[in-house]
Write a protein that holds these residues in place. Sequence first.
Motif, PDB file in Angstrom:
ATOM      1  N   ARG A 246       0.807  -1.205   0.000  1.00 34.49           N
ATOM      2  CA  ARG A 246       0.000   0.000   0.000  1.00 34.49           C
ATOM      3  C   ARG A 246       0.850   1.268   0.000  1.00 34.49           C
ATOM      4  O   ARG A 246       0.338   2.351  -0.252  1.00 34.49           O
ATOM      5  N   SER A 247       2.128   1.095   0.252  1.00 32.17           N
ATOM      6  CA  SER A 247       2.980   2.283   0.199  1.00 32.17           C
ATOM      7  C   SER A 247       3.295   2.687  -1.222  1.00 32.17           C
ATOM      8  O   SER A 247       3.732   3.815  -1.462  1.00 32.17           O
ATOM      9  N   GLU A 248       3.104   1.761  -2.146  1.00 29.76           N
ATOM     10  CA  GLU A 248       3.516   2.056  -3.516  1.00 29.76           C
ATOM     11  C   GLU A 248       2.837   3.303  -4.052  1.00 29.76           C
ATOM     12  O   GLU A 248       3.493   4.215  -4.569  1.00 29.76           O
ATOM     13  N   VAL A 249       1.516   3.328  -3.916  1.00 24.62           N
ATOM     14  CA  VAL A 249       0.787   4.473  -4.441  1.00 24.62           C
ATOM     15  C   VAL A 249       1.290   5.756  -3.800  1.00 24.62           C
ATOM     16  O   VAL A 249       1.503   6.763  -4.471  1.00 24.62           O
ATOM     17  N   LYS A 250       1.527   5.688  -2.480  1.00 24.27           N
ATOM     18  CA  LYS A 250       1.910   6.916  -1.781  1.00 24.27           C
ATOM     19  C   LYS A 250       3.276   7.417  -2.219  1.00 24.27           C
ATOM     20  O   LYS A 250       3.466   8.616  -2.446  1.00 24.27           O
ATOM     21  N   ILE A 251       4.229   6.491  -2.353  1.00 22.82           N
ATOM     22  CA  ILE A 251       5.573   6.970  -2.710  1.00 22.82           C
ATOM     23  C   ILE A 251       5.627   7.421  -4.165  1.00 22.82           C
ATOM     24  O   ILE A 251       6.294   8.399  -4.500  1.00 22.82           O
ATOM     25  N   THR A 252       4.911   6.708  -5.048  1.00 25.56           N
ATOM     26  CA  THR A 252       4.928   7.151  -6.443  1.00 25.56           C
ATOM     27  C   THR A 252       4.296   8.532  -6.539  1.00 25.56           C
ATOM     28  O   THR A 252       4.720   9.377  -7.323  1.00 25.56           O
ATOM     29  N   ASN A 253       3.294   8.752  -5.734  1.00 27.56           N
ATOM     30  CA  ASN A 253       2.679  10.061  -5.678  1.00 27.56           C
ATOM     31  C   ASN A 253       3.688  11.135  -5.330  1.00 27.56           C
ATOM     32  O   ASN A 253       3.739  12.205  -5.949  1.00 27.56           O
ATOM     33  N   VAL A 254       4.514  10.811  -4.317  1.00 25.03           N
ATOM     34  CA  VAL A 254       5.538  11.767  -3.883  1.00 25.03           C
ATOM     35  C   VAL A 254       6.489  12.075  -5.027  1.00 25.03           C
ATOM     36  O   VAL A 254       6.774  13.234  -5.339  1.00 25.03           O
ATOM     37  N   VAL A 255       6.987  11.022  -5.673  1.00 22.96           N
ATOM     38  CA  VAL A 255       7.938  11.232  -6.773  1.00 22.96           C
ATOM     39  C   VAL A 255       7.287  12.042  -7.878  1.00 22.96           C
ATOM     40  O   VAL A 255       7.858  12.993  -8.421  1.00 22.96           O
ATOM     41  N   GLU A 256       6.050  11.656  -8.208  1.00 25.91           N
ATOM     42  CA  GLU A 256       5.358  12.367  -9.286  1.00 25.91           C
ATOM     43  C   GLU A 256       5.213  13.840  -8.957  1.00 25.91           C
ATOM     44  O   GLU A 256       5.469  14.704  -9.789  1.00 25.91           O
ATOM     45  N   THR A 257       4.806  14.111  -7.721  1.00 26.21           N
ATOM     46  CA  THR A 257       4.592  15.503  -7.364  1.00 26.21           C
ATOM     47  C   THR A 257       5.893  16.282  -7.417  1.00 26.21           C
ATOM     48  O   THR A 257       5.967  17.341  -8.019  1.00 26.21           O
ATOM     49  N   GLU A 258       6.930  15.741  -6.765  1.00 21.41           N
ATOM     50  CA  GLU A 258       8.171  16.512  -6.661  1.00 21.41           C
ATOM     51  C   GLU A 258       8.916  16.610  -7.979  1.00 21.41           C
ATOM     52  O   GLU A 258       9.408  17.654  -8.357  1.00 21.41           O
ATOM     53  N   MET A 259       8.985  15.477  -8.682  1.00 21.94           N
ATOM     54  CA  MET A 259       9.836  15.510  -9.870  1.00 21.94           C
ATOM     55  C   MET A 259       9.101  15.973 -11.106  1.00 21.94           C
ATOM     56  O   MET A 259       9.684  16.562 -11.999  1.00 21.94           O
ATOM     57  N   ILE A 260       7.830  15.698 -11.168  1.00 25.51           N
ATOM     58  CA  ILE A 260       7.130  16.024 -12.415  1.00 25.51           C
ATOM     59  C   ILE A 260       6.230  17.230 -12.257  1.00 25.51           C
ATOM     60  O   ILE A 260       6.382  18.215 -12.964  1.00 25.51           O
ATOM     61  N   GLU A 261       5.308  17.114 -11.320  1.00 29.22           N
ATOM     62  CA  GLU A 261       4.288  18.157 -11.260  1.00 29.22           C
ATOM     63  C   GLU A 261       4.880  19.538 -11.003  1.00 29.22           C
ATOM     64  O   GLU A 261       4.482  20.521 -11.635  1.00 29.22           O
ATOM     65  N   SER A 262       5.855  19.617 -10.060  1.00 31.55           N
ATOM     66  CA  SER A 262       6.370  20.958  -9.756  1.00 31.55           C
ATOM     67  C   SER A 262       7.148  21.560 -10.912  1.00 31.55           C
ATOM     68  O   SER A 262       7.304  22.759 -10.988  1.00 31.55           O
ATOM     69  N   HIS A 263       7.652  20.708 -11.806  1.00 25.79           N
ATOM     70  CA  HIS A 263       8.494  21.282 -12.855  1.00 25.79           C
ATOM     71  C   HIS A 263       7.867  21.144 -14.227  1.00 25.79           C
ATOM     72  O   HIS A 263       8.524  21.352 -15.246  1.00 25.79           O
ATOM     73  N   MET A 264       6.598  20.805 -14.220  1.00 27.93           N
ATOM     74  CA  MET A 264       5.903  20.507 -15.461  1.00 27.93           C
ATOM     75  C   MET A 264       6.083  21.592 -16.508  1.00 27.93           C
ATOM     76  O   MET A 264       6.503  21.344 -17.629  1.00 27.93           O
ATOM     77  N   HIS A 265       5.754  22.808 -16.098  1.00 30.04           N
ATOM     78  CA  HIS A 265       5.754  23.888 -17.084  1.00 30.04           C
ATOM     79  C   HIS A 265       7.150  24.161 -17.595  1.00 30.04           C
ATOM     80  O   HIS A 265       7.380  24.354 -18.777  1.00 30.04           O
ATOM     81  N   ARG A 266       8.091  24.120 -16.636  1.00 34.60           N
ATOM     82  CA  ARG A 266       9.452  24.433 -17.049  1.00 34.60           C
ATOM     83  C   ARG A 266       9.961  23.421 -18.070  1.00 34.60           C
ATOM     84  O   ARG A 266      10.634  23.774 -19.033  1.00 34.60           O
ATOM     85  N   LEU A 267       9.617  22.153 -17.814  1.00 33.96           N
ATOM     86  CA  LEU A 267      10.076  21.106 -18.725  1.00 33.96           C
ATOM     87  C   LEU A 267       9.512  21.291 -20.122  1.00 33.96           C
ATOM     88  O   LEU A 267      10.223  21.198 -21.115  1.00 33.96           O
ATOM     89  N   VAL A 268       8.210  21.540 -20.157  1.00 29.46           N
ATOM     90  CA  VAL A 268       7.568  21.605 -21.461  1.00 29.46           C
ATOM     91  C   VAL A 268       8.108  22.770 -22.269  1.00 29.46           C
ATOM     92  O   VAL A 268       8.337  22.666 -23.475  1.00 29.46           O
ATOM     93  N   HIS A 269       8.333  23.876 -21.572  1.00 26.30           N
ATOM     94  CA  HIS A 269       8.750  25.074 -22.294  1.00 26.30           C
ATOM     95  C   HIS A 269      10.261  25.256 -22.330  1.00 26.30           C
ATOM     96  O   HIS A 269      10.739  26.329 -22.661  1.00 26.30           O
ATOM     97  N   MET A 270      10.996  24.205 -21.999  1.00 28.12           N
ATOM     98  CA  MET A 270      12.444  24.355 -21.915  1.00 28.12           C
ATOM     99  C   MET A 270      13.049  24.722 -23.264  1.00 28.12           C
ATOM    100  O   MET A 270      12.690  24.163 -24.295  1.00 28.12           O
ATOM    101  N   GLU A 271      14.020  25.638 -23.199  1.00 30.06           N
ATOM    102  CA  GLU A 271      14.667  26.066 -24.429  1.00 30.06           C
ATOM    103  C   GLU A 271      15.422  24.928 -25.068  1.00 30.06           C
ATOM    104  O   GLU A 271      16.142  24.220 -24.414  1.00 30.06           O
ATOM    105  N   ASN A 272      15.261  24.810 -26.337  1.00 28.15           N
ATOM    106  CA  ASN A 272      16.037  23.847 -27.131  1.00 28.15           C
ATOM    107  C   ASN A 272      15.810  22.383 -26.807  1.00 28.15           C
ATOM    108  O   ASN A 272      16.438  21.532 -27.399  1.00 28.15           O
ATOM    109  N   SER A 273      14.971  22.093 -25.860  1.00 26.40           N
ATOM    110  CA  SER A 273      14.771  20.664 -25.637  1.00 26.40           C
ATOM    111  C   SER A 273      13.363  20.361 -25.161  1.00 26.40           C
ATOM    112  O   SER A 273      13.052  19.244 -24.816  1.00 26.40           O
ATOM    113  N   GLY A 274      12.543  21.388 -25.128  1.00 28.83           N
ATOM    114  CA  GLY A 274      11.198  21.180 -24.607  1.00 28.83           C
ATOM    115  C   GLY A 274      10.303  20.456 -25.593  1.00 28.83           C
ATOM    116  O   GLY A 274      10.766  19.900 -26.595  1.00 28.83           O
TER     117      GLY A 274
END
Lengths: 733, 152
Positions: A246-274
């Motif tokens: 049952r921890s799986e969902v919770k930890i993946t959530n953490v990774v998703e939030t920190e690594m993806i969600e917080s940087h979503m916009h920056r990643l998509v609009h990144m210069e030269n590699s977005g």
Amino acid sequence: MSAQKKKAFQIEAFKHRVVVDPKYAEKTWKILEHAIHEIYNHNASGLSFEELYRNAYNMVLHKFGEKLYSGLVTTMTSHLKEISNSIEAAQGGLFLDELNRKWAEHNKALQMIRDILMYMDRTFIPNTHKTPVHELGLNLWRDVVIHSHAIQSRLQAILLENVRRERSGEVIDRGLMRSITKMLMDLGPSVYQDDFEKHFLEVSADFYRLESQEFIESCDCGEYLKKAERRLNEEIERVSHYLDTRSEVKITNVVETEMIESHMHRLVHMENSGLINMIVDEKFEDLGRMYCLFRRVSNGLVLIRDVMTSFIRDTGKQLLTDPERLKDPVDFVQHLLDLKDKYDKIITSAFRNDKTFQNALNSSFEYFINLNSRSPEFISLFVDDKLRKGLRGVTEEDVELVLDKVMMLFRYLQEKDVFEKYYKQHLAKRLLSGKSVSDDAERSLIVKLKTECGYQFTSKLEGMFTDMKTSQDTMQGFHASHGSDIGDGPMLSVQVLTTGSWPTQPITTCNLPAEILGICEKFRNYYLGTHTGRRLSWQTNMGTADLKATFGKGQKHELNVSTYQMCVLMLFNDADRLSYKEIEQVTEIPTSDLKRCLQSLACVKGKNVLRKEPMSKDIADTDTFLFNDKYTSKFFKVKIGTVAAQRESEPENQETRQRVEEDRKPQIEAAIVRIMKARRVLDHNNIVAEVTKQLQSRFLPNPVVIKKRIESLIEREFLERDKGDRKLYRYLA
Amino acid sequence: MLLSKNSALESKDNEIFEVEESIAIQSELIKTMTTMVNSKAYVNERNQMVPEARCRKQANYHVEQNNKIVDEELSDWESKFFEVDMDDLHELFMAANYLEIESLLNGVTKRVGDFIKACKNVEVIRQTFGINNDFAAQQEEEIRKLNSWNHI
């Protein structure tokens, strides 16, 4: 069953109970206490199970269950305190090991104790609502050992430290971790959560927050996504190895939030590699990865979709407003098709055929294709080009592919009736000049259009085909009956066109040369002989002629020219030199057409069978024309003046537009009448909405035009305005 | 299983019974012991002390018979088996409770139930089973009032 026997029994019963006095209880308890000690000291082999069971049984039976229970609690607690101390004493790395070992021993002991005290567990405990032995053992372990001040914090710290070490690449003892987490889970889900999971998630969040910050500064989008994916997979693996599922969902959530969600916009609009760069460079793997990762986050896909959509719209808009591109319609349409193919590929291979993305793509295309009002014309030109030469030598399946693609673009058009108009024009030209590459391909496209838009759309087009066929038959009949008459005269080939099916042409004047007139008359008589009540008029602006010409040095050429050009050239049989005015007078061909035809005869290199004086490019009223004796050409057969369908000049375009608008009026009126007949009474806004809905498969009607049509209908007394409400209309039968 | 087909059970009065394993396991207690033998081995395999006296024998007997007889005959055999006096019934009861043999326990309790039904009132019950009246007079009054609809 009789009463006599009982007297003896009575006395016995009493005896049983009285015998058991407190001393008995104390003695029995001592035996059991000793046994528990032995068990904890791994000395159980010397004990007799049955004896202990019997003792416990007797205690409970004689109402000393309470003493037994509290004694158990005390004894166990004291043992656990000892154990707790020994665990605390363990140094560094051995701490977990010691804890694990003692836990296993405790479990074994607990089981033995429970077996001995089975009777109590079954009878005394449910009656007094006390905790059963096994559960009691777990609770005591939890309270005395795990939650002991020294051990609790140390345990937590060591577990988290291990996780951290593994994250930075070290190898840890996963089996040991597994046992410990399992222990926590056995003690109760709240223990696992409060003592471990909660802190684990917090620490992980901090860790990933830092790491993601680091990565995003140093990596480009593709690399970052790779790293994020790797960490995510790591965490999932970690859970499967030594954490509660049952921890799986919770930890993946953490990774998703920190690594993806917080940087979503920056990643998509990144210069030269977005995202945009990935699309342009067709980095399917990276795009696929982005899709999978962003899918886990709410609004992740929405972001990708929006960015992609606006990019497609911009690209499309650019394409459509680029004047260079617009010069060559065929090229332009090909570019559109290529663009669509590219995005289709991206969506199927990287975005897993996601329907929402398909829809976004479709709506973008629809948006920008209709930005340019000449799109219908261009698409028709593209088809024309393909059907004239593009599909020569192409296999049947490939033909179908190309046509299907064209249909796909057709669907995006809002003004399908404009397309119909152009298509009719181009088809007429193709049919009459015999330039169509494949009859099958033509028919196939008609079928597709019929499936898409209904019979009405293609009925006229089909009429054109029928006319061609009928004409062939008519010609056969004509030659059969008049063949002998013709002899050496010019060969005539006639196509009889039904006026309604073919694009309307302005009626032009043209005086045919005498040689031709004769045979034309013969045909007219023949035709009217078989079909009474019809009127034939020669369409001189659409015909062609093959002339045999002999030039100065005796070289013969066969010239393929338009009817107008034939009329002009035939004049030079009788004169070597003619002025423009003279030509115009005799032939009575309209000015602009005449100028164009003379231009192609005299000014085009390699086809100048006439010479012009002066040698300027344009035809002036004062020009003179001479037969060009010195004309040479490599080929025997020379084609002059068959002009392929061109994109219209501005005035022509305006004209076509106007015609389309005119055609639309009756369609709108018909729709209005249809609606009003059904509804009887309807207000203005609703009429407009309904009309738009009904006509949307052909074109998008302008509300202003609809209003005008309504007023016209009111004048003609098909509708009337309601006396009370000005916005309400009523149908007049 | 380590046990042989027959397990030897020793009773408190040192009588040894050879019992088929499948029957012995009908007793919950013995079942637990045998499973423990396999895992912990702190119990002597064959020597299991049982405190009950002759009752053990009867229990044994009962259990044995239980496995051999078909249902219709069973009820006949059972009623005969339970037609014992109070003492024996008492001992059977204790044996069944200790050894946790469900079917025996059921039979005995049914029998006792029959006894209670046969009694006319409280006094008779008390006499039959040798129960002391430990109610205070006041308590007794209250209880009688509460249950007056029961015609005590």
